[in-house]
Every structure is written in C-alpha cells, then in structure tokens.
Design a protein around this motif. Sequence first.
Motif, PDB file in Angstrom:
ATOM      1  N   ARG A   7       5.308  16.304  12.365  1.00  0.00           N
ATOM      2  CA  ARG A   7       4.918  15.143  13.152  1.00  0.00           C
ATOM      3  C   ARG A   7       5.191  15.390  14.631  1.00  0.00           C
ATOM      4  NH1 ARG A   7       7.692   9.140  13.224  1.00  0.00           N
ATOM      5  NH2 ARG A   7       6.103   8.200  14.551  1.00  0.00           N
ATOM      6  N   GLU A 104      10.448   2.202   1.952  1.00  0.00           N
ATOM      7  CA  GLU A 104      10.875   0.856   1.532  1.00  0.00           C
ATOM      8  C   GLU A 104       9.797  -0.168   1.862  1.00  0.00           C
ATOM      9  OE1 GLU A 104      13.539  -0.699   0.228  1.00  0.00           O
ATOM     10  OE2 GLU A 104      14.620   1.139  -0.233  1.00  0.00           O
ATOM     11  N   VAL A 105       8.965   0.163   2.838  1.00  0.00           N
ATOM     12  CA  VAL A 105       7.896  -0.745   3.277  1.00  0.00           C
ATOM     13  C   VAL A 105       6.592   0.040   3.215  1.00  0.00           C
ATOM     14  CG1 VAL A 105       6.949  -2.053   5.212  1.00  0.00           C
ATOM     15  CG2 VAL A 105       9.423  -2.061   4.791  1.00  0.00           C
ATOM     16  N   GLY A 106       5.583  -0.556   2.609  1.00  0.00           N
ATOM     17  CA  GLY A 106       4.288   0.112   2.519  1.00  0.00           C
ATOM     18  C   GLY A 106       3.167  -0.900   2.620  1.00  0.00           C
ATOM     19  N   LYS A 134      -0.121   5.529   8.045  1.00  0.00           N
ATOM     20  CA  LYS A 134       0.779   6.469   8.728  1.00  0.00           C
ATOM     21  C   LYS A 134      -0.026   7.489   9.548  1.00  0.00           C
ATOM     22  CE  LYS A 134       4.296   8.150   6.289  1.00  0.00           C
ATOM     23  NZ  LYS A 134       5.591   7.872   6.941  1.00  0.00           N
TER      24      LYS A 134
ATOM     25  N   LEU B 107       1.342  -6.007   4.410  1.00  0.00           N
ATOM     26  CA  LEU B 107       2.540  -5.191   4.267  1.00  0.00           C
ATOM     27  C   LEU B 107       3.352  -5.706   3.086  1.00  0.00           C
ATOM     28  CD1 LEU B 107       3.417  -2.941   6.452  1.00  0.00           C
ATOM     29  CD2 LEU B 107       1.511  -4.446   7.038  1.00  0.00           C
ATOM     30  N   LYS B 108       4.110  -4.797   2.490  1.00  0.00           N
ATOM     31  CA  LYS B 108       4.892  -5.160   1.316  1.00  0.00           C
ATOM     32  C   LYS B 108       6.237  -4.452   1.398  1.00  0.00           C
ATOM     33  CE  LYS B 108       5.355  -6.369  -3.131  1.00  0.00           C
ATOM     34  NZ  LYS B 108       5.549  -7.805  -3.394  1.00  0.00           N
ATOM     35  N   ALA B 109       7.303  -5.232   1.299  1.00  0.00           N
ATOM     36  CA  ALA B 109       8.644  -4.645   1.314  1.00  0.00           C
ATOM     37  C   ALA B 109       9.147  -4.517  -0.112  1.00  0.00           C
ATOM     38  CB  ALA B 109       9.583  -5.521   2.122  1.00  0.00           C
ATOM     39  N   GLY B 110       9.942  -3.505  -0.360  1.00  0.00           N
ATOM     40  CA  GLY B 110      10.505  -3.288  -1.683  1.00  0.00           C
ATOM     41  C   GLY B 110      11.905  -3.848  -1.810  1.00  0.00           C
ATOM     42  N   LEU B 156      14.370  -4.976   8.153  1.00  0.00           N
ATOM     43  CA  LEU B 156      13.072  -4.666   7.550  1.00  0.00           C
ATOM     44  C   LEU B 156      12.049  -4.221   8.586  1.00  0.00           C
ATOM     45  CD1 LEU B 156      12.905  -7.373   4.787  1.00  0.00           C
ATOM     46  CD2 LEU B 156      12.376  -4.952   4.446  1.00  0.00           C
ATOM     47  N   ARG B 159      12.839  -0.779   9.487  1.00  0.00           N
ATOM     48  CA  ARG B 159      12.446   0.107   8.392  1.00  0.00           C
ATOM     49  C   ARG B 159      10.929   0.260   8.331  1.00  0.00           C
ATOM     50  NH1 ARG B 159      15.090   3.690   4.658  1.00  0.00           N
ATOM     51  NH2 ARG B 159      13.233   4.496   3.679  1.00  0.00           N
ATOM     52  N   MET B 160      10.199  -0.806   8.598  1.00  0.00           N
ATOM     53  CA  MET B 160       8.738  -0.713   8.649  1.00  0.00           C
ATOM     54  C   MET B 160       8.304   0.268   9.729  1.00  0.00           C
ATOM     55  SD  MET B 160       5.864  -3.648   9.462  1.00  0.00           S
ATOM     56  CE  MET B 160       6.208  -3.870  11.218  1.00  0.00           C
ATOM     57  N   PHE B 162       9.940   2.722  10.917  1.00  0.00           N
ATOM     58  CA  PHE B 162      10.292   4.070  10.467  1.00  0.00           C
ATOM     59  C   PHE B 162       9.338   4.555   9.375  1.00  0.00           C
ATOM     60  CE2 PHE B 162      12.540   6.818   7.431  1.00  0.00           C
ATOM     61  CZ  PHE B 162      12.951   7.846   8.264  1.00  0.00           C
ATOM     62  N   ASP B 163       9.138   3.736   8.356  1.00  0.00           N
ATOM     63  CA  ASP B 163       8.334   4.173   7.206  1.00  0.00           C
ATOM     64  C   ASP B 163       6.866   4.368   7.565  1.00  0.00           C
ATOM     65  OD1 ASP B 163      10.355   4.346   5.330  1.00  0.00           O
ATOM     66  OD2 ASP B 163      10.104   2.299   4.600  1.00  0.00           O
ATOM     67  N   LEU B 164       6.356   3.545   8.468  1.00  0.00           N
ATOM     68  CA  LEU B 164       4.917   3.600   8.767  1.00  0.00           C
ATOM     69  C   LEU B 164       4.618   4.255  10.109  1.00  0.00           C
ATOM     70  CD1 LEU B 164       3.764   0.180   7.283  1.00  0.00           C
ATOM     71  CD2 LEU B 164       3.695   2.449   6.244  1.00  0.00           C
ATOM     72  N   ASP B 165       5.639   4.828  10.756  1.00  0.00           N
ATOM     73  CA  ASP B 165       5.421   5.619  11.963  1.00  0.00           C
ATOM     74  C   ASP B 165       4.853   4.819  13.134  1.00  0.00           C
ATOM     75  OD1 ASP B 165       6.203   7.866  10.408  1.00  0.00           O
ATOM     76  OD2 ASP B 165       4.162   8.033   9.646  1.00  0.00           O
ATOM     77  N   PHE B 166       5.253   3.560  13.236  1.00  0.00           N
ATOM     78  CA  PHE B 166       4.904   2.812  14.452  1.00  0.00           C
ATOM     79  C   PHE B 166       5.642   3.441  15.624  1.00  0.00           C
ATOM     80  CE2 PHE B 166       3.737  -0.567  11.481  1.00  0.00           C
ATOM     81  CZ  PHE B 166       2.652  -1.158  12.116  1.00  0.00           C
ATOM     82  N   ASP B 167       4.925   3.569  16.742  1.00  0.00           N
ATOM     83  CA  ASP B 167       5.541   4.167  17.930  1.00  0.00           C
ATOM     84  C   ASP B 167       6.111   3.043  18.804  1.00  0.00           C
ATOM     85  OD1 ASP B 167       6.296   6.105  19.733  1.00  0.00           O
ATOM     86  OD2 ASP B 167       4.384   6.048  20.808  1.00  0.00           O
TER      87      ASP B 167
END
Lengths: 289, 289
Positions: A7, A104-106, A134, B107-110, B156, B159-160, B162-167
């Motif tokens: 990345r 954890e989030v998708g 992503k 979006l969906k959190a686990g 959350l 974490r979103m 981080f997980d989805l690569d928002f800048d």
Amino acid sequence: MKRIESRSALQTALRPVWAAGRSIGLVPTMGYLHAGHLALVDRARQENDVVVVSIFVNPLQFGPGEDFERYPRDLERDAALLAGRGVDIVYHPPVADVYPEPPEVGLKAGRMAAGLCGRSRPGHFDGVLTVVAKLFHRVRPTRAYFGEKDAQQLALIRRMAFDLDFDVEVVAVPTVREPDGLAMSSRNVYLSPEERAEAPVLYRALAWAAEAIRSGERRAAVLLEGVRTRIAAAKTARIDYVELVRWPDLRPIAPAAKLVPGETVLVAAAVFFGTARLIDNVRVAVPPA
Amino acid sequence: MKRIESRSALQTALRPVWAAGRSIGLVPTMGYLHAGHLALVDRARQENDVVVVSIFVNPLQFGPGEDFERYPRDLERDAALLAGRGVDIVYHPPVADVYPEPPEVGLKAGRMAAGLCGRSRPGHFDGVLTVVAKLFHRVRPTRAYFGEKDAQQLALIRRMAFDLDFDVEVVAVPTVREPDGLAMSSRNVYLSPEERAEAPVLYRALAWAAEAIRSGERRAAVLLEGVRTRIAAAKTARIDYVELVRWPDLRPIAPAAKLVPGETVLVAAAVFFGTARLIDNVRVAVPPA
C-alpha cells in the motif's frame, strides 16, 4: 510498468498523479487474466491518463468449501500480458497488505445480494464490496472497470458508489466469449475436455431466452423453464440457479409474472460443470407490446 | 461562513480547496450544539485550513421507538454559535440530499458493535458508520473530530478508517462536562429538574471506578457492582448497562476477570433518567502491580 506489492509503495507512485489531477483507470482483478480482463484494460487505457490493474485473490469473498486455495494464479504470465497493454501499475499485494488485521468493519449489501449468486454464496458480495471499497480508497480512481459477466457484482458496485458517494465512475464492459459462446472465465481452466465441450450450453440457453423475449415471449415461467431444460440436456451440467430479475435493481421476477414492456431484465444462471461453477447472463429490453 | 444544504453546492465550495491541497477539518454533528461540540470545532479550527461542520440528524442510526422525531433541533442557534468560532462551511442537508434513495449498501460493524450501546441499539453503529463514510466521501477531510463521550462510536470510526483505508486522521477530543460533572449532551434537554439534579451520579460513579482502578482494584465484579450501586442510589435512574471493556478493541472483560496491569480499560454506562438515555465513560490505564 511498475509492479507494486505494498500500500505504501502504491501511495508513493500515485501521489504525483493525484496531485496533478490526472485521471486514473482502475481494473480490479483476481488475476489469471483472459481476454475478458484485457478488454477492461484496453478500455481503461483509452479513457485515462494512468491505468492501474490490481491482482488480488480476495479471501473475504470466498466461502468455506469454495475454491480460494485452488483458484488459479500465475503472476508472471499476468504481468507479461499487462506489459503489452500499456498498463502503468500492477498492484499485486499479499493478503497481509490488504488485511493487516481481520476486518471489524466492512461493507454490507441488502436485498440486492439476496438472490442470484448471493443466495448460493452468502457473504460473497459483502467481501467483494469491502475489497473494492478499499481499492477505491487506495487508488482513488476516476473510473473503475468491471465486466458484465458478473452482472450482480456490477449492479452492486454501482449501487455502492451511489449509496456511499464514492467519486468514481463505474464502467461496464461487455462479456468476452470464446468462439462457441462460452464466457471467458479464469475458472474455465477447471473444466475437463468433456465439460468444456458441454459448457457452451449455458450461453446458448440464455441466448435462446433473450431471443424469445425479443420475439414477444412475456411469460417468466416459460423463459425459466426453457433455459433450465436446455441446460439440463448437457449431462455434465448441474444447475445452481436460473433466475429472471429486473435490471439494474435486481428485483426478482416471479415465475408466475409476465415481463413488462419497456423494462430491462436480466436472465442469469449459475451452473456447475464438474467442480467448476460457471455463471453467465443476458440483459434484454422487453419490447413494447 | 457558508451555509450549504446540498451535496452539489458542497462540492462546488470544496473543489478549489481540494485542488489546492489545503487541509480540511470535519466536525460531524447532529446539531443542537453545546460546549462539547464547540471543543471539537475549536480543535478543528486550530489544526486545519478549512473547517466544515455538518449538522444532520441521521435517521439511519435511530431504531424504532427511539427519539429521531423529537431529537432537539435549532439550526439558527447552531449557525450563530458556529459563526463565532471561525467555521468556513456549515453543511446541513435535508434527509433527501443524504439518502436520495433508501440505501441498499451500507457499512456493517462486527464484534466491536456487539456490546455496550450496540447491544441496546441494534443497527445503531451501522447507521453511524454509513453516514460518516458518506460524509468522508463528500467532504474528503484531512482530519475528522469526534468526542470521547461517544467512546464506542470513536473506536468504531477509527477502526472503520483503518479497515477500509480511509485517508483521514480521526481525532479524539475529551468530554466536556458541566461543573457538577454531567457530560454535555444534546439529550440533557430532555431532563426534568429532578432528573437533572440526579444525573451527575452517572459520572460520579464512573469517576469512582477510575479512582479505584488507579488505587489498585483489579476485580471487575467489584468495579461493576460499585458503579451499579452508586447509580442505583438515584431514584430517577434506570440502568441500561454498566460494562468494562478493553480499549481500543472493546473486548469485553468478564465480571469474574481481573484487570491486567498495563492494559487500558473503558468503564462505560448508559442510564435512563426519565425518557433521556444518557451515556458516559472513563478510560483508565491499569497501573503496574
């Protein structure tokens, strides 16, 4: 052509492109490229300053017992093919680059993922949408290219871009077929010679339905039954589903319903030939009465 | 200060900012601003070239029977407060601008949304994450500001990203409190005089737990029971939950467990005072043995 695995290297390569406001075409793939992928790449090349092709077999979109492990991979062959097409960047990250931790989030699709492949592959489209979101964030494409063979995926990615305000144009590219009509797919490599010989029945059956609709057939049951009967004639074929839905919202059309003139419908099917699960579809505008 | 109601006007206003590469601080709010919001705004003002405050009561994050309809709104008062803080853009869209159609993809959190407020408010955080993702796409902020009072939301959203690569850098700002300790909240307006007099028990109970941990208490059950007993002493209070979790991954700490030195824990509670559901929390590093 740059080959990039991380990345951070991708960001370094793209930062000047972003800063200059140059257009970027993204072609997300799982690799093992065929003529269908190359049609996406050629279209991206025509329409953008910079072309990025990603090659990533996304574990998140495979269910238990599906073919994640044996999905065909050949990076050297893929890179050679792309180098000949004027691609600027091939991004082929390892799983740990895309998912440094289990997410954890998708992304989550609702009704539009309930039928067709979504019914047979629960969670599949959530995995697809998550990785595409992503990639959109990592690449910031102006346009992203997807094949019409994966019609439900195409409709869902367009809908994701609309619902979540991604600033990207989702471009659909027609399915590329073998001379006998079989849709190009990396999974065709799974077919035995006998299965390969019978697999074109899938497209022939769907093409029959398209022609029947254009000729005035409106009865969903007749169309569905006609497709099923034609596919079932192949002895290596095992039908997963044959469905009729509206395009692009994927609302189901019940067997008892009649097609509505002016609407566009999708006739879609998934069929196992041996262990290969192949999909295909045709999209037809229902003619006026 | 520009007041903007539509996505297209927002794009028009921000396009030159994006093109110039100037930094943008985003403060997403539901309006009815208080000193807690203004602390977010002041921090954003210090750290960015351009400050955008959004005011949007997001229907997607309210469950059936919750207070979406009666949630307090006062746009004129909010705009006056923000004009005095050097805000550049107030974006206050109607629901139809944010959701032109009911979303099919969100979006969906686990696991991180399974406990705390997520247990009492199923779907709440999916709605929060969906609207925040949309705002991130619409505004393209360099930094986004969230209050620590909404600790699970903060964890959350980080974490979103981080997980989805928002800048985007997600900046946490400490909770602002009334002189008697009550955390600032737009929902405090729901409190009757008697409830308002008793509401500070929530923070006092949590502050007791923080002090107990700092003084060496490690038994989760003792901490949880101590908080519950202190809150229950207020006759208008009805406890929704009192929980101990690890920070920032929100892993539950069972009542039978002992806190681990070196870890950071969150003691969080939600309590109804009359019809007002108030939340608060304290974050504590467990001291070495």
